[in-house]
Scaffold this motif. Structure first.
Motif, PDB file in Angstrom:
ATOM      1  N   PRO A   1       0.837  -1.207   0.000  1.00  0.00           N
ATOM      2  CA  PRO A   1       0.000   0.000   0.000  1.00  0.00           C
ATOM      3  C   PRO A   1       0.858   1.238   0.000  1.00  0.00           C
ATOM      4  CG  PRO A   1       0.051  -1.004   2.165  1.00  0.00           C
ATOM      5  CD  PRO A   1       0.744  -1.954   1.240  1.00  0.00           C
ATOM      6  N   GLY A   2       0.410   2.250  -0.707  1.00  0.00           N
ATOM      7  CA  GLY A   2       1.164   3.494  -0.739  1.00  0.00           C
ATOM      8  C   GLY A   2       1.056   4.184  -2.081  1.00  0.00           C
ATOM      9  N   PHE A   3       1.634   5.364  -2.159  1.00  0.00           N
ATOM     10  CA  PHE A   3       1.616   6.171  -3.373  1.00  0.00           C
ATOM     11  C   PHE A   3       3.066   6.469  -3.756  1.00  0.00           C
ATOM     12  CE2 PHE A   3      -2.297   6.876  -1.116  1.00  0.00           C
ATOM     13  CZ  PHE A   3      -3.274   6.840  -2.105  1.00  0.00           C
ATOM     14  N   LYS A   4       3.451   6.063  -4.940  1.00  0.00           N
ATOM     15  CA  LYS A   4       4.839   6.207  -5.355  1.00  0.00           C
ATOM     16  C   LYS A   4       5.080   7.560  -6.019  1.00  0.00           C
ATOM     17  CE  LYS A   4       8.621   3.827  -7.689  1.00  0.00           C
ATOM     18  NZ  LYS A   4       9.026   2.634  -8.468  1.00  0.00           N
ATOM     19  N   VAL A   5       6.198   8.186  -5.640  1.00  0.00           N
ATOM     20  CA  VAL A   5       6.619   9.430  -6.280  1.00  0.00           C
ATOM     21  C   VAL A   5       7.361   9.056  -7.554  1.00  0.00           C
ATOM     22  CG1 VAL A   5       7.931  11.561  -6.008  1.00  0.00           C
ATOM     23  CG2 VAL A   5       6.836  10.506  -4.010  1.00  0.00           C
TER      24      VAL A   5
END
Length: 252
Positions: A84-88
């Motif tokens: 889970p997460g949002f990648k830069v």
């Protein structure tokens, strides 16, 4: 005979004395009689390209909360272990539900929270945003007991804590010459720190940042010990000592 004995003993002592004396004490220049107060350099963690961010939103809009909670980040190279997460991305942008793409590279975590909150306010009433870094990783290699890469919770760790996670330096590790490698704006910066001196606390490299690499260099004594030309030196020294003891016994 006594002259021969004396010569053998002196030669053995000379060989033993060739081992260099090293300072194995951290911060050996600290005063033993008084307290030392040192102003430490406070390093700021900033978001970098390819960072993985945990972004949670709490608001009166249940749908928005669910969108952020169910979003997933990029998988590993083999397509597994999707986290889970949002990648830069490589442009320093992060793509979020409702809001779209935002430039977060170079921002502190607190500033990224403010930016996302500001943008969400256009669509959601009274959002509360929490941003955390999921991939805060450091690597410790060289003359330590447990070289490895470590994922750090809490986004805060200093050089001593990193060495502690790696089992501390071995006796061969150069405490006066620890290399910290850090990538800043696509360029690798390398700094050598002396852990025998208290001034290291004032270095901007004492507090580590994500993806820092710490290399502990071995001293020359290890190089000599494992050199083919010097492996026989302990044996030679032992033999000379044994001969000296034997000569002493014979002349009594």
């Amino acid at each position: 005979m006594k002259k021969l004995q004396r010569s053998l003993v002196l030669f053995a002592l000379a060989l033993c004395a060739c081992t260099p004396q090293r300072n194995l004490v951290y911060f050996s220049n600290l005063s033993e009689l008084s307290k030392s107060q040192i102003r430490m350099y406070e390093s700021e963690i900033k978001i970098q390209k390819n960072d993985l961010l945990s972004i949670s939103v709490n608001s009166l809009n249940t749908e928005s909360n669910i969108l952020f909670a169910s979003s997933t980040g990029a998988a590993d190279a083999d397509g597994s272990n999707k986290r889970p997460g949002f990648k830069v991305n490589n442009s320093g942008m992060v793509t979020l539900p409702v809001v779209g793409s935002l430039k977060v590279e170079g921002l502190r975590i607190e500033d990224a929270q403010k930016l996302i909150t500001q943008e969400l306010n256009k669509f959601v009433k009274s959002p509360v945003v929490d941003v955390q870094l999921l991939n805060f990783k450091i690597t410790v290699i060289g003359e330590v007991n447990k070289p490895a890469s470590f994922t750090v919770p809490g986004e805060q760790i200093n050089l001593l804590e990193a060495l502690g996670m790696a089992g501390d330096m071995t006796v061969y590790g150069k405490r006066e010459n620890v290399l910290v490698i850090r990538e800043i704006n696509g360029e690798r910066n390398m700094v050598r720190l002396n852990l025998n001196k208290q001034e290291v606390f004032q270095s901007p490299y004492f507090h580590l940042q994500q993806n820092d690499v710490i290399y502990v260099e071995p001293d020359k004594s290890k190089e000599k010990e494992f050199s083919p030309n010097n492996r026989a030196l302990p044996i030679v020294t032992a033999c000379i000592s044994a001969v000296a003891v034997l000569v002493t016994a014979l002349i009594r």
